[in-house]
Enzyme design. Structure first.
Site, short mmCIF file in Angstrom:
data_model
loop_
_atom_site.label_atom_id
_atom_site.label_comp_id
_atom_site.label_asym_id
_atom_site.label_seq_id
_atom_site.Cartn_x
_atom_site.Cartn_y
_atom_site.Cartn_z
N CYS A 8 0.90 -1.12 -0.06
CA CYS A 8 -0.05 0.06 -0.20
C CYS A 8 0.82 1.18 0.13
O CYS A 8 2.24 0.97 -0.37
CB CYS A 8 -1.10 -0.14 1.12
SG CYS A 8 -0.13 0.02 2.83
N ARG A 14 -3.43 -0.61 5.20
CA ARG A 14 -4.28 -1.90 4.55
C ARG A 14 -3.17 -2.87 4.41
O ARG A 14 -3.45 -4.03 4.55
CB ARG A 14 -4.39 -1.13 3.00
CG ARG A 14 -5.58 -0.16 3.33
CD ARG A 14 -5.77 0.59 1.79
NE ARG A 14 -4.63 1.57 1.83
CZ ARG A 14 -4.31 2.34 0.67
NH1 ARG A 14 -5.14 2.27 -0.24
NH2 ARG A 14 -3.23 3.14 0.55
N ASP A 122 -8.32 3.74 0.85
CA ASP A 122 -7.17 4.27 1.96
C ASP A 122 -8.00 4.96 3.30
O ASP A 122 -8.71 5.78 3.28
CB ASP A 122 -6.22 5.50 1.47
CG ASP A 122 -5.35 5.98 2.56
OD1 ASP A 122 -5.21 5.56 3.71
OD2 ASP A 122 -4.31 6.69 2.00
P1 4NP Z 1 -1.74 2.84 4.00
O1 4NP Z 1 -2.39 4.25 4.72
O2 4NP Z 1 -1.32 3.13 2.73
O3 4NP Z 1 -2.93 1.82 4.11
O4 4NP Z 1 -0.78 2.48 4.98
C1 4NP Z 1 -1.84 5.42 4.69
C2 4NP Z 1 -1.11 5.50 5.85
C3 4NP Z 1 -0.24 6.76 5.88
C4 4NP Z 1 -0.39 7.79 5.04
C5 4NP Z 1 -1.23 7.33 3.82
C6 4NP Z 1 -1.96 6.42 3.90
N1 4NP Z 1 0.28 9.01 5.07
O5 4NP Z 1 -0.10 10.05 4.06
O6 4NP Z 1 0.94 9.21 5.88
#
Ligand code: 4NP
Length: 152
Positions: A8, A14, A122
């Site tokens: 991800c 995720r 997300d």
């Molecule tokens: P992930 O979610 O891609 O599912 O781990 C996110 C976690 C952090 C961020 C964006 C999406 N961020 O911008 O810090």
């Protein structure tokens, strides 16, 4: 032996859940499951508390996971690389060196909805419900992945 990587953006919401769910389902198989993020923002961190909590609800422990960034070496270490959304997919494909690398990459929800290229949304900036929805989508996809692995 199959080696599967879940990817991800941050590797804290995720893909850690996808890793935990698929590991739990493939306990009885010779499968290695790992996860990574295309971005480096959260490298070294534990999964988001909301992912830890939703996994806990289903008896899955994510607390030993630590975020890491996807790297081109992962194309050599894994047979299959699942992107959580179309942006992760594009980022991974942009690092692929050849057709062999590209052929390893798919969007995870194509397992449950073939060729749909649907994204696991997300959940980072949303509420708790987002995590429940993500869990359910990943659970369905990981079930299908497990059934395929059982037939190999
Ligand atoms: P992930 O979610 O891609 O599912 O781990 C996110 C976690 C952090 C961020 C964006 C999406 N961020 O911008 O810090």
């Amino acid at each position: 032996m199959s080696q599967i990587l879940m990817v991800c953006l941050g590797n804290i919401c995720r893909s850690p859940l996808a890793e935990g769910i698929l590991k739990a389902k493939t306990n009885h198989l010779d499968v290695v499951v790992d996860s990574a993020g295309t971005a480096a923002y959260h490298v070294g961190e534990q999964p988001d508390i909301r992912s830890i909590e939703i996994a806990n609800k289903y008896g899955i422990d994510l607390t030993s996971q630590r975020a890491r960034q996807f790297s081109v070496n992962d194309f050599d270490k894994f047979d299959k690389i699942y992107a959580m959304d179309s942006s992760n997919y594009a980022n991974i494909i942009s690092l692929a060196r050849d057709k062999k690398d590209r052929n390893k990459v798919d969007v995870i929800l194509n397992e449950s909805n073939p060729k749909s290229f649907q994204s696991v949304p997300d959940p980072y900036y949303g509420g708790e419900n987002g995590f429940q929805d993500v869990y359910e989508m990943l659970e369905e996809a990981c079930d299908i992945i497990t059934q395929k692995l059982e037939k190999r």
